[in-house]
Design a protein around this motif. Structure first.
Motif, PDB file in Angstrom:
ATOM      1  N   LEU A  55       0.829  -1.208   0.000  1.00 25.17           N
ATOM      2  CA  LEU A  55       0.000   0.000   0.000  1.00 25.17           C
ATOM      3  C   LEU A  55       0.867   1.263   0.000  1.00 25.17           C
ATOM      4  CD1 LEU A  55      -2.856  -1.187   2.356  1.00 25.17           C
ATOM      5  CD2 LEU A  55      -3.058  -0.654  -0.075  1.00 25.17           C
ATOM      6  N   ALA A  74       1.956   1.490  -3.517  1.00 24.18           N
ATOM      7  CA  ALA A  74       0.822   1.869  -4.378  1.00 24.18           C
ATOM      8  C   ALA A  74       0.567   3.367  -4.283  1.00 24.18           C
ATOM      9  CB  ALA A  74      -0.427   1.089  -3.988  1.00 24.18           C
ATOM     10  N   THR A  75       0.762   3.944  -3.094  1.00 23.58           N
ATOM     11  CA  THR A  75       0.494   5.373  -2.935  1.00 23.58           C
ATOM     12  C   THR A  75       1.621   6.203  -3.552  1.00 23.58           C
ATOM     13  OG1 THR A  75      -0.591   4.834  -0.857  1.00 23.58           O
ATOM     14  CG2 THR A  75      -0.072   7.146  -1.225  1.00 23.58           C
ATOM     15  N   ILE A 132       1.069   8.299  -7.112  1.00 19.64           N
ATOM     16  CA  ILE A 132       0.637   9.691  -6.932  1.00 19.64           C
ATOM     17  C   ILE A 132       1.806  10.657  -7.140  1.00 19.64           C
ATOM     18  CG2 ILE A 132      -0.454  11.307  -5.323  1.00 19.64           C
ATOM     19  CD1 ILE A 132      -1.992   8.924  -4.216  1.00 19.64           C
ATOM     20  N   THR A 180       2.208  11.152 -10.827  1.00 21.25           N
ATOM     21  CA  THR A 180       1.028  11.825 -11.405  1.00 21.25           C
ATOM     22  C   THR A 180       1.102  13.332 -11.129  1.00 21.25           C
ATOM     23  OG1 THR A 180      -0.272   9.850 -10.941  1.00 21.25           O
ATOM     24  CG2 THR A 180      -1.509  11.812 -11.526  1.00 21.25           C
ATOM     25  N   LEU A 239      -3.319  11.283 -16.352  1.00 25.49           N
ATOM     26  CA  LEU A 239      -3.322   9.814 -16.239  1.00 25.49           C
ATOM     27  C   LEU A 239      -3.298   9.171 -17.631  1.00 25.49           C
ATOM     28  CD1 LEU A 239      -6.017   9.392 -13.436  1.00 25.49           C
ATOM     29  CD2 LEU A 239      -3.606   8.779 -13.246  1.00 25.49           C
ATOM     30  N   ILE A 276      -1.255  -4.462 -17.589  1.00 22.91           N
ATOM     31  CA  ILE A 276      -2.089  -5.180 -16.617  1.00 22.91           C
ATOM     32  C   ILE A 276      -1.971  -6.659 -16.968  1.00 22.91           C
ATOM     33  CG2 ILE A 276      -4.460  -5.532 -15.815  1.00 22.91           C
ATOM     34  CD1 ILE A 276      -5.049  -2.622 -16.525  1.00 22.91           C
ATOM     35  N   PHE A 277      -1.547  -7.461 -16.006  1.00 26.77           N
ATOM     36  CA  PHE A 277      -1.296  -8.881 -16.278  1.00 26.77           C
ATOM     37  C   PHE A 277      -2.426  -9.757 -15.743  1.00 26.77           C
ATOM     38  CE2 PHE A 277       2.895  -6.988 -16.189  1.00 26.77           C
ATOM     39  CZ  PHE A 277       3.580  -7.647 -17.191  1.00 26.77           C
ATOM     40  N   ARG A 278      -2.784 -10.774 -16.527  1.00 26.61           N
ATOM     41  CA  ARG A 278      -3.679 -11.822 -16.054  1.00 26.61           C
ATOM     42  C   ARG A 278      -3.112 -13.159 -16.514  1.00 26.61           C
ATOM     43  NH1 ARG A 278      -5.168  -8.215 -13.609  1.00 26.61           N
ATOM     44  NH2 ARG A 278      -7.258  -7.342 -13.320  1.00 26.61           N
ATOM     45  N   PHE A 335      -6.933   2.964 -14.068  1.00 24.00           N
ATOM     46  CA  PHE A 335      -7.114   2.254 -12.804  1.00 24.00           C
ATOM     47  C   PHE A 335      -7.565   0.812 -13.038  1.00 24.00           C
ATOM     48  CE2 PHE A 335      -7.839   6.763 -11.598  1.00 24.00           C
ATOM     49  CZ  PHE A 335      -6.801   6.883 -10.674  1.00 24.00           C
ATOM     50  N   GLY A 336      -7.345   0.278 -14.233  1.00 24.06           N
ATOM     51  CA  GLY A 336      -7.763  -1.087 -14.528  1.00 24.06           C
ATOM     52  C   GLY A 336      -9.264  -1.156 -14.731  1.00 24.06           C
ATOM     53  N   ASN A 343     -13.684  -6.355 -11.333  1.00 26.57           N
ATOM     54  CA  ASN A 343     -13.652  -6.287  -9.862  1.00 26.57           C
ATOM     55  C   ASN A 343     -12.236  -6.207  -9.283  1.00 26.57           C
ATOM     56  OD1 ASN A 343     -13.052  -8.878 -10.393  1.00 26.57           O
ATOM     57  ND2 ASN A 343     -14.815  -9.798  -9.381  1.00 26.57           N
ATOM     58  N   CYS A 350      -8.611  -0.580  -9.406  1.00 23.66           N
ATOM     59  CA  CYS A 350      -7.840   0.015  -8.308  1.00 23.66           C
ATOM     60  C   CYS A 350      -8.731   0.455  -7.143  1.00 23.66           C
ATOM     61  CB  CYS A 350      -7.071   1.208  -8.843  1.00 23.66           C
ATOM     62  SG  CYS A 350      -6.161   2.050  -7.559  1.00 23.66           S
ATOM     63  N   GLY A 406      -7.626   2.255  -4.807  1.00 20.55           N
ATOM     64  CA  GLY A 406      -7.185   3.584  -4.377  1.00 20.55           C
ATOM     65  C   GLY A 406      -7.507   4.673  -5.394  1.00 20.55           C
ATOM     66  N   PHE A 457      -9.217   7.836  -3.924  1.00 23.03           N
ATOM     67  CA  PHE A 457      -8.251   8.393  -2.967  1.00 23.03           C
ATOM     68  C   PHE A 457      -7.127   9.124  -3.734  1.00 23.03           C
ATOM     69  CE2 PHE A 457      -4.242   7.321  -0.560  1.00 23.03           C
ATOM     70  CZ  PHE A 457      -4.448   8.182   0.502  1.00 23.03           C
TER      71      PHE A 457
HETATM   72  C1  HEM Z   1      -2.567   7.439  -9.821  1.00 29.14           C
HETATM   73  C2  HEM Z   1      -2.720   6.506  -8.934  1.00 29.14           C
HETATM   74  C3  HEM Z   1      -2.982   5.050  -9.201  1.00 29.14           C
HETATM   75  C4  HEM Z   1      -3.070   4.352 -10.372  1.00 29.14           C
HETATM   76  C5  HEM Z   1      -2.891   4.882 -11.804  1.00 29.14           C
HETATM   77  C6  HEM Z   1      -3.374   2.979 -10.025  1.00 29.14           C
HETATM   78  C7  HEM Z   1      -3.563   1.972 -10.943  1.00 29.14           C
HETATM   79  C8  HEM Z   1      -3.996   0.703 -10.614  1.00 29.14           C
HETATM   80  C9  HEM Z   1      -4.353  -0.313 -11.566  1.00 29.14           C
HETATM   81  C10 HEM Z   1      -4.266  -0.179 -13.084  1.00 29.14           C
HETATM   82  C11 HEM Z   1      -4.759  -1.399 -10.870  1.00 29.14           C
HETATM   83  C12 HEM Z   1      -5.273  -2.708 -11.459  1.00 29.14           C
HETATM   84  C13 HEM Z   1      -4.150  -3.713 -11.563  1.00 29.14           C
HETATM   85  C14 HEM Z   1      -4.648  -5.000 -12.153  1.00 29.14           C
HETATM   86  O1  HEM Z   1      -5.788  -5.094 -12.615  1.00 29.14           O
HETATM   87  O2  HEM Z   1      -3.825  -5.936 -12.207  1.00 29.14           O
HETATM   88  C15 HEM Z   1      -4.656  -1.086  -9.465  1.00 29.14           C
HETATM   89  C16 HEM Z   1      -4.971  -1.960  -8.451  1.00 29.14           C
HETATM   90  C17 HEM Z   1      -4.836  -1.657  -7.123  1.00 29.14           C
HETATM   91  N1  HEM Z   1      -4.492  -0.438  -6.581  1.00 29.14           N
HETATM   92 FE1  HEM Z   1      -4.037   1.232  -7.600  1.00 29.14          FE
HETATM   93  N2  HEM Z   1      -3.445   2.864  -8.671  1.00 29.14           N
HETATM   94  C18 HEM Z   1      -3.219   4.101  -8.116  1.00 29.14           C
HETATM   95  C19 HEM Z   1      -3.199   4.421  -6.775  1.00 29.14           C
HETATM   96  C20 HEM Z   1      -3.423   3.548  -5.746  1.00 29.14           C
HETATM   97  C21 HEM Z   1      -3.373   3.887  -4.334  1.00 29.14           C
HETATM   98  C22 HEM Z   1      -3.057   5.251  -3.778  1.00 29.14           C
HETATM   99  C23 HEM Z   1      -3.655   2.742  -3.638  1.00 29.14           C
HETATM  100  C24 HEM Z   1      -3.747   2.477  -2.166  1.00 29.14           C
HETATM  101  C25 HEM Z   1      -3.619   3.310  -1.204  1.00 29.14           C
HETATM  102  C26 HEM Z   1      -3.895   1.704  -4.613  1.00 29.14           C
HETATM  103  C27 HEM Z   1      -4.217   0.420  -4.275  1.00 29.14           C
HETATM  104  C28 HEM Z   1      -4.495  -0.560  -5.205  1.00 29.14           C
HETATM  105  C29 HEM Z   1      -4.853  -1.928  -4.834  1.00 29.14           C
HETATM  106  C30 HEM Z   1      -4.956  -2.489  -3.418  1.00 29.14           C
HETATM  107  C31 HEM Z   1      -5.078  -2.615  -6.035  1.00 29.14           C
HETATM  108  C32 HEM Z   1      -5.452  -4.073  -6.210  1.00 29.14           C
HETATM  109  C33 HEM Z   1      -6.954  -4.224  -6.282  1.00 29.14           C
HETATM  110  C34 HEM Z   1      -7.331  -5.694  -6.373  1.00 29.14           C
HETATM  111  O3  HEM Z   1      -6.512  -6.520  -6.772  1.00 29.14           O
HETATM  112  O4  HEM Z   1      -8.484  -6.007  -6.043  1.00 29.14           O
HETATM  113  N3  HEM Z   1      -3.738   2.227  -5.872  1.00 29.14           N
HETATM  114  N4  HEM Z   1      -4.205   0.208  -9.325  1.00 29.14           N
END
Ligand code: HEM
Length: 411
Positions: free
Chosen positions: A232, A235-236, A240, A243, A298, A307-309, A368-369, A372, A375, A377, A380
């Motif tokens: 996490l 990820a933050t 960010i 960005t 973005l 994005i991998f599956r 953000f994908g 389900n 993302c 976050g 946020f």
């Molecule tokens: C500009 C900011 C962000 C972008 C562009 C972004 C992008 C993404 C993308 C594309 C995914 C999907 C990945 C996938 O499908 O394999 C993802 C998943 C995720 N992101 Fe972000 N993210 C951002 C910020 C954040 C922040 C700030 C947090 C947490 C504090 C966060 C937490 C997560 C989590 C926990 C997942 C996994 C969700 C799951 O598997 O159910 N992200 N993010």
């Protein structure tokens, strides 16, 4: 006797040559219950990994993808880091795939995976300084602490390290990246250990909730929780910080967009009853142009290169079959830079978002994908970027000091 040896070695070498030839043939022509998409599996073992990991300084579609897209179309096979991969560039199919979690595909990740008073500084490295602020902020939100050592700088380059060729040898980017990861994990496991000794506390943060659940849920081990906190933080910071940095760069390059945005934030400040109060939810919702700027950043930033599956069943598509067990790779940049959707796609034009509808957003805008696994976050992140922009524009004046590396001066 000598002749016998000669036959012996000849047979061994022929056998070896035949097995090698057979193995290379199987490598180049993997098994499939249908027709595989076009493309090349590259060199044995190495596949096309080297050209995939070549870095590019352009915001345009990565040459690895652009060349193959031209040659093979929107679906092609390749091999990366020893794994068979299908790259899909088709928005409809990608939209479909992202809804198929645990039916046709499952989640897959690559194996490798201060507060500062800026006004007193002559210049600021925006990405790293933002990362330091975010590190403290995320640590407070997640674990109610501000660690003695700020790891924001270290963590802000970690994703780049994970996207390099995975050679674990002192001096390589990958090696340095794993060392930074070890350091951060030491920190999160230390904080976890401390909280477990103090539990229960009245902190009410995510860590408290996780420690409380550790006894009841089998998967919530110490290792899992310290990795989750590390994830996490990354990820933050890793999303960010770039960005906000890129938004600043685009705004400085586009004075009319900067002017428009500054006016929006000045209006918000003027409307406030208490000039010192922070950004409210209503303020945030009223930032129409700010949201356009964030979308545009973005779209052009493409911070997540792929994005991998992993497929858990054979998937038929356009007369081809993606075999079960292969990696499916979606490249958001291809949708975000498609000239059929975004006119003059490499131009920073926040105003374009005025006319972009929900349908386009669903399939052609996936920073953000989707599905389900989208993302957690996302909102946020948008709030944080909007607040950063608000503070910059209402409290500072930004100036680009150097071309190339994006240093921003504040006065
Ligand atoms: C500009 C900011 C962000 C972008 C562009 C972004 C992008 C993404 C993308 C594309 C995914 C999907 C990945 C996938 O499908 O394999 C993802 C998943 C995720 N992101 Fe972000 N993210 C951002 C910020 C954040 C922040 C700030 C947090 C947490 C504090 C966060 C937490 C997560 C989590 C926990 C997942 C996994 C969700 C799951 O598997 O159910 N992200 N993010």
């Amino acid at each position: 006797m000598e002749q016998w040896w000669w036959y012996f070695w000849f047979s061994i070498i022929s056998l070896f040559g035949a097995s090698l030839g057979n193995w290379i043939h199987r490598w180049r022509n993997p098994k499939c219950n249908g027709k595989l998409p076009p493309g090349s599996m590259g060199l044995p073992l190495l596949g096309e990994t080297l050209s995939f990991f070549v870095t590019s300084n352009s915001i345009d579609i990565h040459p690895f993808v652009a060349q193959r897209m031209k040659r093979y179309g929107s679906l092609f096979k390749t091999s990366l880091a020893g794994r068979p991969v299908v790259v899909s560039l088709d928005p409809d199919f990608n939209y479909f795939v992202l809804q198929q979690e645990d039916k046709l595909v499952e989640l897959y990740y690559m194996d490798s995976v201060a507060k500062l008073d800026w006004s007193k500084l002559p210049q600021v490295d925006l990405k790293h300084q933002t990362a330091s602020i975010l590190f403290n902020m995320a640590s407070k939100i997640l674990m109610s602490c501000v660690p003695e050592e700020n790891l924001g700088h270290d963590l802000s380059d970690i994703l780049q390290g994970l996207m390099t060729f995975p050679v674990y040898f002192p001096g390589t980017t990958f090696y340095k990246c794993l060392k930074k990861k070890e350091k951060a994990l030491k920190l999160t496991s230390g904080v976890l250990e401390e909280r477990m000794n103090l539990y229960p506390t009245d902190k009410g943060d995510l860590l408290e909730k996780m420690v409380g659940d550790m006894g009841n849920e089998a998967g919530l081990t110490k290792q899992f929780v310290s990795h989750a906190l590390f994830g996490l933080l990354i990820a933050t910071i890793e999303t960010i910080a770039p960005t906000t940095t890129l938004a600043a760069k685009y705004l400085l390059d586009n004075p009319s967009a900067l002017q428009h945005l500054t006016e929006e934030h000045e209006r918000i400040v003027k409307k406030r009853e208490d000039a010192k109060s922070g950004v409210s939810w209503d303020d945030y919702k009223s930032m129409t142009f700010t949201h356009y700027v964030i979308n545009e950043t973005l779209r052009l930033g493409n911070f997540l290169p792929g994005i991998f599956r992993r497929t858990i069943a054979d998937i038929p598509v356009d007369g081809y079959t993606i075999p079960k067990g292969w990696i499916l790779l979606i490249i958001p940049a291809v949708h975000h830079l498609d000239p059929n959707t975004y006119e003059d796609p490499l131009a920073f034009n926040p105003w374009r978002w005025k006319n972009i509808g929900r349908n386009t957003m669903a399939k052609k805008f996936i920073p953000f994908g989707g599905g389900n696994r989208a993302c957690t976050g996302a909102e946020f992140s948008r709030v944080l970027v909007a607040v950063f922009l608000h503070v910059w524009l209402s409290k500072y004046r930004l100036t680009k000091l150097r071309e190339g590396t994006w240093l921003v001066g504040l006065f």
